[in-house]
Design an enzyme around this catalytic site. Structure first.
Site, PDB file in Angstrom:
ATOM      1  N   GLY A   9     -56.425 -22.306 -31.964  1.00  0.00           N
ATOM      2  CA  GLY A   9     -56.459 -22.728 -30.559  1.00  0.00           C
ATOM      3  C   GLY A   9     -57.408 -21.863 -29.762  1.00  0.00           C
ATOM      4  N   MET A  13     -56.516 -18.883 -23.500  1.00  0.00           N
ATOM      5  CA  MET A  13     -55.599 -17.839 -23.986  1.00  0.00           C
ATOM      6  C   MET A  13     -55.977 -17.377 -25.384  1.00  0.00           C
ATOM      7  SD  MET A  13     -53.612 -17.239 -21.491  1.00  0.00           S
ATOM      8  CE  MET A  13     -52.198 -16.320 -22.095  1.00  0.00           C
ATOM      9  N   ASN A  32     -60.056 -23.974 -34.487  1.00  0.00           N
ATOM     10  CA  ASN A  32     -59.720 -24.889 -33.392  1.00  0.00           C
ATOM     11  C   ASN A  32     -59.892 -26.317 -33.892  1.00  0.00           C
ATOM     12  OD1 ASN A  32     -59.127 -25.011 -30.381  1.00  0.00           O
ATOM     13  ND2 ASN A  32     -60.890 -26.390 -30.537  1.00  0.00           N
ATOM     14  N   ARG A  33     -59.013 -27.213 -33.402  1.00  0.00           N
ATOM     15  CA  ARG A  33     -59.088 -28.620 -33.821  1.00  0.00           C
ATOM     16  C   ARG A  33     -60.505 -29.164 -33.648  1.00  0.00           C
ATOM     17  NH1 ARG A  33     -55.728 -32.979 -30.391  1.00  0.00           N
ATOM     18  NH2 ARG A  33     -57.040 -32.034 -28.802  1.00  0.00           N
ATOM     19  N   LYS A  75     -51.501 -26.283 -26.815  1.00  0.00           N
ATOM     20  CA  LYS A  75     -50.560 -26.980 -25.929  1.00  0.00           C
ATOM     21  C   LYS A  75     -49.214 -27.104 -26.648  1.00  0.00           C
ATOM     22  CE  LYS A  75     -50.474 -31.082 -23.174  1.00  0.00           C
ATOM     23  NZ  LYS A  75     -50.642 -32.497 -23.340  1.00  0.00           N
ATOM     24  N   SER A 128     -47.552 -13.532 -21.478  1.00  0.00           N
ATOM     25  CA  SER A 128     -47.803 -13.647 -20.038  1.00  0.00           C
ATOM     26  C   SER A 128     -48.927 -12.731 -19.608  1.00  0.00           C
ATOM     27  CB  SER A 128     -46.552 -13.320 -19.222  1.00  0.00           C
ATOM     28  OG  SER A 128     -46.889 -13.391 -17.843  1.00  0.00           O
ATOM     29  N   GLY A 129     -49.564 -13.116 -18.525  1.00  0.00           N
ATOM     30  CA  GLY A 129     -50.635 -12.307 -17.974  1.00  0.00           C
ATOM     31  C   GLY A 129     -51.902 -13.109 -17.759  1.00  0.00           C
ATOM     32  N   LYS A 183     -39.351 -15.564 -21.985  1.00  0.00           N
ATOM     33  CA  LYS A 183     -40.599 -15.962 -21.289  1.00  0.00           C
ATOM     34  C   LYS A 183     -40.303 -17.022 -20.227  1.00  0.00           C
ATOM     35  CE  LYS A 183     -44.802 -16.456 -19.988  1.00  0.00           C
ATOM     36  NZ  LYS A 183     -45.547 -17.642 -20.137  1.00  0.00           N
ATOM     37  N   HIS A 186     -38.839 -15.299 -17.325  1.00  0.00           N
ATOM     38  CA  HIS A 186     -39.939 -14.613 -16.635  1.00  0.00           C
ATOM     39  C   HIS A 186     -40.654 -15.593 -15.693  1.00  0.00           C
ATOM     40  CE1 HIS A 186     -44.292 -14.120 -16.294  1.00  0.00           C
ATOM     41  NE2 HIS A 186     -44.091 -12.810 -16.272  1.00  0.00           N
ATOM     42  N   ASN A 187     -40.986 -16.770 -16.219  1.00  0.00           N
ATOM     43  CA  ASN A 187     -41.700 -17.742 -15.393  1.00  0.00           C
ATOM     44  C   ASN A 187     -40.840 -18.215 -14.225  1.00  0.00           C
ATOM     45  OD1 ASN A 187     -43.520 -17.458 -17.465  1.00  0.00           O
ATOM     46  ND2 ASN A 187     -44.061 -19.617 -17.518  1.00  0.00           N
ATOM     47  N   GLU A 190     -40.948 -15.660 -11.676  1.00  0.00           N
ATOM     48  CA  GLU A 190     -42.278 -15.753 -11.046  1.00  0.00           C
ATOM     49  C   GLU A 190     -42.272 -16.849  -9.958  1.00  0.00           C
ATOM     50  OE1 GLU A 190     -45.515 -16.062 -14.018  1.00  0.00           O
ATOM     51  OE2 GLU A 190     -46.239 -17.773 -12.865  1.00  0.00           O
ATOM     52  N   ARG A 444      -9.281 -31.717  -6.036  1.00  0.00           N
ATOM     53  CA  ARG A 444      -9.385 -32.333  -7.364  1.00  0.00           C
ATOM     54  C   ARG A 444      -8.009 -32.766  -7.867  1.00  0.00           C
ATOM     55  NH1 ARG A 444     -10.985 -28.796 -11.277  1.00  0.00           N
ATOM     56  NH2 ARG A 444     -11.900 -30.409 -12.590  1.00  0.00           N
ATOM     57  N   SER A 476      -6.624 -34.577 -17.438  1.00  0.00           N
ATOM     58  CA  SER A 476      -7.104 -33.346 -18.080  1.00  0.00           C
ATOM     59  C   SER A 476      -7.559 -32.387 -16.992  1.00  0.00           C
ATOM     60  CB  SER A 476      -8.283 -33.645 -18.992  1.00  0.00           C
ATOM     61  OG  SER A 476      -7.956 -34.715 -19.841  1.00  0.00           O
TER      62      SER A 476
HETATM   63  P1  NBP Z   1     -54.047 -25.403 -23.394  1.00  0.00           P
HETATM   64  O1  NBP Z   1     -52.599 -25.432 -23.146  1.00  0.00           O
HETATM   65  O2  NBP Z   1     -54.951 -26.035 -22.389  1.00  0.00           O
HETATM   66  O3  NBP Z   1     -54.325 -26.083 -24.828  1.00  0.00           O
HETATM   67  C1  NBP Z   1     -55.631 -26.346 -25.299  1.00  0.00           C
HETATM   68  C2  NBP Z   1     -55.708 -26.083 -26.795  1.00  0.00           C
HETATM   69  O4  NBP Z   1     -54.750 -26.920 -27.476  1.00  0.00           O
HETATM   70  C3  NBP Z   1     -57.065 -26.421 -27.374  1.00  0.00           C
HETATM   71  O5  NBP Z   1     -57.381 -25.461 -28.353  1.00  0.00           O
HETATM   72  C4  NBP Z   1     -56.816 -27.785 -27.985  1.00  0.00           C
HETATM   73  O6  NBP Z   1     -57.705 -28.097 -29.031  1.00  0.00           O
HETATM   74  C5  NBP Z   1     -55.433 -27.587 -28.526  1.00  0.00           C
HETATM   75  N1  NBP Z   1     -54.734 -28.820 -28.892  1.00  0.00           N
HETATM   76  C6  NBP Z   1     -54.260 -29.825 -28.128  1.00  0.00           C
HETATM   77 BR1  NBP Z   1     -54.459 -29.945 -26.315  1.00  0.00          BR
HETATM   78  N2  NBP Z   1     -53.648 -30.788 -28.814  1.00  0.00           N
HETATM   79  C7  NBP Z   1     -53.735 -30.391 -30.096  1.00  0.00           C
HETATM   80  C8  NBP Z   1     -53.300 -30.969 -31.299  1.00  0.00           C
HETATM   81  N3  NBP Z   1     -52.615 -32.118 -31.317  1.00  0.00           N
HETATM   82  N4  NBP Z   1     -53.568 -30.301 -32.450  1.00  0.00           N
HETATM   83  C9  NBP Z   1     -54.238 -29.150 -32.439  1.00  0.00           C
HETATM   84  N5  NBP Z   1     -54.669 -28.536 -31.315  1.00  0.00           N
HETATM   85  C10 NBP Z   1     -54.438 -29.164 -30.161  1.00  0.00           C
HETATM   86  O7  NBP Z   1     -54.571 -23.910 -23.650  1.00  0.00           O
HETATM   87  P2  NBP Z   1     -54.177 -22.521 -22.951  1.00  0.00           P
HETATM   88  O8  NBP Z   1     -54.201 -22.637 -21.464  1.00  0.00           O
HETATM   89  O9  NBP Z   1     -54.997 -21.493 -23.611  1.00  0.00           O
HETATM   90  O10 NBP Z   1     -52.642 -22.325 -23.356  1.00  0.00           O
HETATM   91  C11 NBP Z   1     -52.186 -22.245 -24.696  1.00  0.00           C
HETATM   92  C12 NBP Z   1     -50.683 -22.046 -24.664  1.00  0.00           C
HETATM   93  O11 NBP Z   1     -50.379 -20.812 -23.998  1.00  0.00           O
HETATM   94  C13 NBP Z   1     -49.901 -23.128 -23.901  1.00  0.00           C
HETATM   95  O12 NBP Z   1     -48.650 -23.321 -24.490  1.00  0.00           O
HETATM   96  C14 NBP Z   1     -49.712 -22.505 -22.540  1.00  0.00           C
HETATM   97  O13 NBP Z   1     -48.572 -23.033 -21.863  1.00  0.00           O
HETATM   98  C15 NBP Z   1     -49.520 -21.042 -22.887  1.00  0.00           C
HETATM   99  N6  NBP Z   1     -49.880 -20.099 -21.826  1.00  0.00           N
HETATM  100  C16 NBP Z   1     -50.957 -20.314 -21.020  1.00  0.00           C
HETATM  101  C17 NBP Z   1     -51.267 -19.402 -20.028  1.00  0.00           C
HETATM  102  C18 NBP Z   1     -52.454 -19.607 -19.119  1.00  0.00           C
HETATM  103  O14 NBP Z   1     -52.597 -18.827 -18.175  1.00  0.00           O
HETATM  104  N7  NBP Z   1     -53.313 -20.581 -19.377  1.00  0.00           N
HETATM  105  C19 NBP Z   1     -50.479 -18.249 -19.874  1.00  0.00           C
HETATM  106  C20 NBP Z   1     -49.407 -18.039 -20.748  1.00  0.00           C
HETATM  107  C21 NBP Z   1     -49.122 -18.969 -21.711  1.00  0.00           C
HETATM  108  P3  NBP Z   1     -59.049 -28.955 -28.722  1.00  0.00           P
HETATM  109  O15 NBP Z   1     -60.053 -27.946 -28.282  1.00  0.00           O
HETATM  110  O16 NBP Z   1     -59.385 -29.560 -30.040  1.00  0.00           O
HETATM  111  O17 NBP Z   1     -58.720 -29.965 -27.672  1.00  0.00           O
END
Ligand code: NBP
Length: 480
Positions: A9, A13, A32-33, A75, A128-129, A183, A186-187, A190, A444, A476
């Site tokens: 991925g 992140m 990455n896909r 995702k 997180s961060g 987590k 935490h959110n 937040e 009740r 009951s």
């Molecule tokens: P995204 O949540 O936007 O996900 C994008 C990634 O998911 C891309 O690499 C995409 O590949 C891949 N993907 C998808 Br969409 N569908 C897929 C599938 N069916 N098979 C394989 N890969 C697939 O990315 P992110 O914002 O970096 O977040 C990643 C995770 O971390 C999420 O769960 C998010 O909730 C969590 N998170 C995010 C943050 C933040 O600040 N962004 C903070 C903390 C946690 P592709 O390039 O081929 O489309």
């Protein structure tokens, strides 16, 4: 050399975590896909590093040391299930799959069990961060198969942020979905912190403050007990101006988005019967904000007082700072109540001091205040409620009257303060030894024959024939 970890991925992140792990001396294999992203990353951000690429999951797994560690950063939900299904036949018993996304802890509970049956060790790891945290040190909340922890501990702790005392903001949270539950909480916290800051902002606007004064106030607050990342960036946002020199903030549409972890915190609170009222109100406040069209139509039709500023602004702002601190204490007390209940329910044995330290740096809710929470749980690991700790007890005693005055000001001036009010109502309810729920039980029993207990004889449920007719048949108790 073979890779220490494979990372799937390459969105914001994933890429930043890879560069962070590379800086710490680990060899990361990236996949990455969409293959083009791997090529672009290797030629761009990752050029000159030890990062290797893979064009298939087979190639990724083949390039890793054994036991293999694969981290998924995509995702959450069904995309992760899809990747796990493809990975599973490529891995061997004892290999580790880490899911670093924001997965629903109930799904992680299931995956830890299912993968465990195939001998694969699964960790659901909260990260997180945001982008900056991922790059330079996030807060990491791993939970799941305990056997996986010794395998990944050094790598994850090296990647994580450090507390001011040099402790890593990363520890094993517990089995099953514990990491993702922490987590999620935490959110949720937040969401609560952000809503409180927004309410403070609307109260400041009612004092006629301009954006320079707002920025100066939040900057000053960041040197108080409110010292935290969210207050710090709020001050920066207040000061931010467009190229035309206008403050940007009032130009932004007041409709809040949400991705679901706050909502899941509130749902969990309802499921477990824990009054996490402030976070729930923060989620509802976002829902209300989204009803922009109706609010615009309601504004000229629905009456209420016009806000008038307080007589002494300096005194008001002092009270507001105190009120924000009091409400924050109450919100975290609620959040830790939820963690305690989940820990008991799932037998996770969550370590509250370690959770507070994990959130001390790296994550969005990082603050000096979390150091105080860690101290409270270090002093008494079985502390029943944060409000029973000496430090927080003294703090809430000192600041509760300010919270009361600020809520009263908002009520009289027609300014919605859902989070501040929820905090105060919870506080007053929690400190009421003898409340009005006797009437709920009576009602009740009166309409549904649900029975009640007498104070003099708790544990024994009785029914009263309130009307003299209708007989003595009880339903009951439904007191579960
Ligand atoms: P995204 O949540 O936007 O996900 C994008 C990634 O998911 C891309 O690499 C995409 O590949 C891949 N993907 C998808 Br969409 N569908 C897929 C599938 N069916 N098979 C394989 N890969 C697939 O990315 P992110 O914002 O970096 O977040 C990643 C995770 O971390 C999420 O769960 C998010 O909730 C969590 N998170 C995010 C943050 C933040 O600040 N962004 C903070 C903390 C946690 P592709 O390039 O081929 O489309």
């Amino acid at each position: 050399t073979k890779g220490d970890i494979g990372l799937i991925g390459l969105a914001v992140m994933g890429q930043n975590l890879i560069l962070n792990m590379n800086d710490k001396g680990y060899t990361v294999v990236a996949y990455n896909r969409t293959q083009a992203k791997v090529d672009k990353f290797l030629a761009g951000e990752a050029s000159g590093t030890k990062v290797q690429g893979a064009s298939s999951l087979e190639e990724l797994v083949g390039k890793l040391k054994s036991p293999r560690v694969v981290m998924i950063m995509i995702k959450s939900g069904s995309p992760v299930d899809g990747v796990i299904d493809e990975l599973k036949p490529l891995l061997s018993p004892g290999d580790v799959i880490i899911d670093g996304g924001n997965e629903d802890y109930r799904i992680t509970n299931r995956r830890v069990k299912e993968l465990g049956e195939a001998g694969i060790l699964h960790l659901g790891c909260g990260v997180s961060g945001g982008e900056e945290g991922a790059r330079f040190g996030p807060s990491l909340m791993p939970g799941g198969a305990p056997e996986a922890w010794p395998i990944v501990k050094d790598l994850l702790q090296a990647t994580a942020a450090k507390t001011p005392d040099g402790e890593p903001c990363c520890d094993f949270m517990g089995s099953g979905g514990a990491g993702h539950f922490v987590k999620m909480t935490h959110n949720g916290i937040e969401y609560g912190d952000m809503q409180l800051i927004c309410e403070a902002y609307s109260l400041m606007l009612a004092q006629g403050m301009d954006h320079d004064e707002l920025a100066a106030t939040f900057t000053e607050w960041n040197s108080s007990e409110l010292d935290s990342y969210l207050i710090e960036i709020t001050a920066e946002i207040m000061a931010f101006r467009t190229d035309d020199g206008e403050p940007l903030l009032p130009l932004i549409l007041d409709k809040a988005g949400q991705k679901g972890t706050g909502r899941l915190t509130a749902i969990s609170a309802l499921d477990f019967g824990i009054p996490v009222t402030l976070i729930a109100e923060a989620v509802f406040a976002r829902c209300l904000s989204a009803l922009k069209d109706q609010r615009v139509r309601a504004a000229p039709q629905l009456s209420g007082p016009a806000a008038s500023s307080a007589d002494d602004r300096t005194a008001f702002l002092d009270k507001l700072r105190s009120a924000l601190y009091a409400a924050k204490i109450l919100s975290y007390a609620q959040g830790f109540m939820l963690l305690a209940e989940a820990s008991a329910k799932f037998e996770w044995e969550l370590n509250m001091a370690s959770i507070a330290l994990t959130w001390r740096e790296g994550c969005i809710i990082r603050s000096a205040f979390l150091g105080n929470i860690a101290d409270a749980y270090h002093k008494d690991p079985s502390l029943e409620n944060l409000l029973f700790d000496d430090f927080f007890n003294a703090a809430i005693t000192k600041h509760e009257s300010a919270l009361r005055e600020v809520v009263a000001y908002g009520v009289l001036n027609g300014i919605a303060l859902p989070a501040f009010s929820a905090a105060l109502s919870f506080y007053d309810g929690f400190r009421t030894a003898d409340g009005s729920a006797c009437l709920i039980q009576a009602l009740r029993d009166r309409f549904g024959a649900h029975q009640y207990e007498l104070k003099s004889n708790p544990g024994t449920f009785i029914h009263t024939n309130w009307t003299g007719h209708g007989g003595d048949v009880a339903s009951s108790t439904y007191n579960a």
